[in-house]
Design an enzyme around this catalytic site. Sequence first.
Site, PDB file in Angstrom:
ATOM      1  N   GLU A 155       0.859  -1.183   0.000  1.00  0.00           N
ATOM      2  CA  GLU A 155       0.000   0.000   0.000  1.00  0.00           C
ATOM      3  C   GLU A 155       0.895   1.234   0.000  1.00  0.00           C
ATOM      4  O   GLU A 155       1.932   1.261   0.655  1.00  0.00           O
ATOM      5  CB  GLU A 155      -0.899   0.019   1.248  1.00  0.00           C
ATOM      6  CG  GLU A 155      -1.983  -1.017   1.162  1.00  0.00           C
ATOM      7  CD  GLU A 155      -2.983  -0.915   2.300  1.00  0.00           C
ATOM      8  OE1 GLU A 155      -3.129   0.162   2.896  1.00  0.00           O
ATOM      9  OE2 GLU A 155      -3.620  -1.947   2.587  1.00  0.00           O
ATOM     10  N   LEU A 253      14.102  -3.938   7.991  1.00  0.00           N
ATOM     11  CA  LEU A 253      14.830  -4.069   9.265  1.00  0.00           C
ATOM     12  C   LEU A 253      14.713  -2.774  10.058  1.00  0.00           C
ATOM     13  O   LEU A 253      15.596  -2.443  10.834  1.00  0.00           O
ATOM     14  CB  LEU A 253      16.306  -4.371   8.997  1.00  0.00           C
ATOM     15  CG  LEU A 253      16.712  -5.842   8.867  1.00  0.00           C
ATOM     16  CD1 LEU A 253      18.226  -5.963   8.788  1.00  0.00           C
ATOM     17  CD2 LEU A 253      16.202  -6.698  10.031  1.00  0.00           C
ATOM     18  N   CYS A 263      -2.420  -7.124   5.759  1.00  0.00           N
ATOM     19  CA  CYS A 263      -1.768  -8.332   5.216  1.00  0.00           C
ATOM     20  C   CYS A 263      -0.945  -9.111   6.240  1.00  0.00           C
ATOM     21  O   CYS A 263      -1.238 -10.272   6.516  1.00  0.00           O
ATOM     22  CB  CYS A 263      -0.903  -7.947   4.036  1.00  0.00           C
ATOM     23  SG  CYS A 263      -1.816  -7.029   2.807  1.00  0.00           S
ATOM     24  N   LYS A 324       0.963   2.716   8.273  1.00  0.00           N
ATOM     25  CA  LYS A 324       2.177   3.150   7.586  1.00  0.00           C
ATOM     26  C   LYS A 324       1.829   4.390   6.758  1.00  0.00           C
ATOM     27  O   LYS A 324       0.642   4.715   6.616  1.00  0.00           O
ATOM     28  CB  LYS A 324       2.730   2.042   6.709  1.00  0.00           C
ATOM     29  CG  LYS A 324       1.818   1.639   5.560  1.00  0.00           C
ATOM     30  CD  LYS A 324       2.469   0.540   4.774  1.00  0.00           C
ATOM     31  CE  LYS A 324       2.471   0.844   3.312  1.00  0.00           C
ATOM     32  NZ  LYS A 324       3.178  -0.136   2.539  1.00  0.00           N
TER      33      LYS A 324
HETATM   34  C1  UGA Z   1       2.704  -6.123   2.542  1.00  0.00           C
HETATM   35  C2  UGA Z   1       3.888  -6.638   1.698  1.00  0.00           C
HETATM   36  O1  UGA Z   1       5.030  -5.790   1.918  1.00  0.00           O
HETATM   37  C3  UGA Z   1       3.538  -6.669   0.203  1.00  0.00           C
HETATM   38  O2  UGA Z   1       4.615  -7.231  -0.530  1.00  0.00           O
HETATM   39  C4  UGA Z   1       2.284  -7.536   0.025  1.00  0.00           C
HETATM   40  O3  UGA Z   1       1.881  -7.585  -1.325  1.00  0.00           O
HETATM   41  C5  UGA Z   1       1.155  -6.955   0.862  1.00  0.00           C
HETATM   42  O4  UGA Z   1       1.549  -6.932   2.242  1.00  0.00           O
HETATM   43  C6  UGA Z   1      -0.058  -7.852   0.686  1.00  0.00           C
HETATM   44  O5  UGA Z   1       0.001  -9.030   1.049  1.00  0.00           O
HETATM   45  O6  UGA Z   1      -1.034  -7.410   0.063  1.00  0.00           O
HETATM   46  P1  UGA Z   1       1.688  -3.706   3.148  1.00  0.00           P
HETATM   47  O7  UGA Z   1       0.809  -4.431   4.114  1.00  0.00           O
HETATM   48  O8  UGA Z   1       1.083  -2.712   2.232  1.00  0.00           O
HETATM   49  O9  UGA Z   1       2.457  -4.764   2.184  1.00  0.00           O
HETATM   50  O10 UGA Z   1       2.761  -2.928   3.991  1.00  0.00           O
HETATM   51  P2  UGA Z   1       4.337  -3.030   4.323  1.00  0.00           P
HETATM   52  O11 UGA Z   1       5.051  -1.920   3.678  1.00  0.00           O
HETATM   53  O12 UGA Z   1       4.842  -4.383   4.078  1.00  0.00           O
HETATM   54  O13 UGA Z   1       4.307  -2.746   5.905  1.00  0.00           O
HETATM   55  C7  UGA Z   1       3.611  -3.612   6.820  1.00  0.00           C
HETATM   56  C8  UGA Z   1       3.891  -3.184   8.242  1.00  0.00           C
HETATM   57  O14 UGA Z   1       5.251  -3.423   8.595  1.00  0.00           O
HETATM   58  C9  UGA Z   1       3.654  -1.700   8.524  1.00  0.00           C
HETATM   59  O15 UGA Z   1       2.995  -1.558   9.771  1.00  0.00           O
HETATM   60  C10 UGA Z   1       5.052  -1.090   8.567  1.00  0.00           C
HETATM   61  O16 UGA Z   1       5.141   0.065   9.344  1.00  0.00           O
HETATM   62  C11 UGA Z   1       5.823  -2.257   9.182  1.00  0.00           C
HETATM   63  N1  UGA Z   1       7.267  -2.213   8.875  1.00  0.00           N
HETATM   64  C12 UGA Z   1       7.721  -2.387   7.614  1.00  0.00           C
HETATM   65  C13 UGA Z   1       8.157  -2.018   9.911  1.00  0.00           C
HETATM   66  O17 UGA Z   1       7.784  -1.844  11.089  1.00  0.00           O
HETATM   67  N2  UGA Z   1       9.498  -2.019   9.635  1.00  0.00           N
HETATM   68  C14 UGA Z   1       9.977  -2.204   8.381  1.00  0.00           C
HETATM   69  O18 UGA Z   1      11.227  -2.201   8.208  1.00  0.00           O
HETATM   70  C15 UGA Z   1       9.060  -2.386   7.350  1.00  0.00           C
END
Ligand code: UGA
Length: 432
Positions: A155, A253, A263, A324
Amino acid sequence: MKLCMIGTGYVGLVSGVCFSDLGNTVYCVDNNINKINSLNKGIVPIYEPGLEEILKKNYKQKRLIFTTNLKKAVSNSDIIFICVGTPTKKNSNSADLKYVFNVAHELKKIINKYKIIINKSTVPVTTGDKVEKILKNLKNKKLIDVVSNPEFLREGEAIRDFIYPDRVIIGTDSKKANKILKSLYMPIIKKTSRYFNTSRRGAELIKYASNSFLATKISFINEIANLCEQTDVDVKDVSLGMGSDQRIGDRFLRAGPAYGGSCFPKDTRALIDIGQKFKTNMSIIKSVVNSNNSRKHLLIKKVKSILNDKLKNKKITFLGVTFKPNTDDMREASSIPMINYLNKKNCKITYYDPSGEKIDFKNLKNVRYVNNSSTACLNADLIILHTEWNDFKLLNFRKLVKKKNFKVFDMRNLYSPSKMKKLNIKYFGIGR
Ligand code: UGA
């Protein structure tokens, strides 16, 4: 090619719009008439940077059709994408597949010539087999190929992720379907290695394994961050030092609040359930889910300790509440349990999020929304930087807050602790 996306949620709409931009004719179908009416007026129901422009352009050129007429859309298309939701079932960890199966039953009534049916929804391994079983009662079995083609769109970055994917996964053993899909994806496949044909079950599992691994990486660094806090080490240095090893990689990380969204929480839970169904203990993922859940309590504890356990009437400002940045999505955002708790303790909470006011907090008596950072911070005792929107990366706190002794809890480690010290601001980060 002529494509049909069933479901105009996040996955269906973004993929449909992007496919139309590549020159395909795309029917986007939804049974929600209001949604379809809005889309036909150019109103995009989700917050995704760049989507509206591409949608309007292709709609004008008649490559994008929004309709509730499933029969017409399917009959006119060669490839049908199932893009409906697979939420967690109530009181269980398993993915609710009723929408997927409903679509399969509908398709069975309509299909009368060869079509590729693609599952883009995130579905447990063997779901494709079940969809095929529903459809294979068709008179001529050769009429369909059921394929798994999981999506990896984040997203807020979905357009970019669609156009520049790390990989395209196609789960099928049908040579015919594989050939057609390779040509569909050809414009965005730069190197052949990015296109990976595997079994249908393999593709289904790749999706869960990928999301669960990324969730594991985040939980891992979050626990290391807890240790950093006890040992006076900066977790950002640890991420950098670890991530420079190419076998580990530096992405995902970043320590922060508990991961959220529609997700990771849902898919990690579902993977535990899939393991149970196939008598396999997914012990690592179980720990990740537990670790992420307990992180929400841990952060509340940290806020309490920052405020010396005196919460009543404290003025707390949240900058960002979405899970996010670049999305308006509040699903499983760690701000929800935090704000609910602080509201109960009679803290006076003001929040600002660039994506607007949230229904989640509408009825909380001690919570109010303002529409800019300055008003939000003016009277704060504590500013909590919850979501790393660009708007919050270069704030001059000394100018924003009129009090002398306010505190900043930077849950995304956006600011330098030493610079904050120089400004005489009481600063708390994550794992530092
Ligand atoms: C995630 C996956 O990254 C996508 O590849 C996948 O297609 C999608 O789910 C899905 O299954 O539809 P999304 O949920 O949009 O995407 O968000 P992310 O950017 O992955 O972040 C998820 C959570 O992890 C957020 O709360 C973010 O703040 C957290 N996060 C991410 C961290 O705390 N640290 C990081 O280093 C990265």
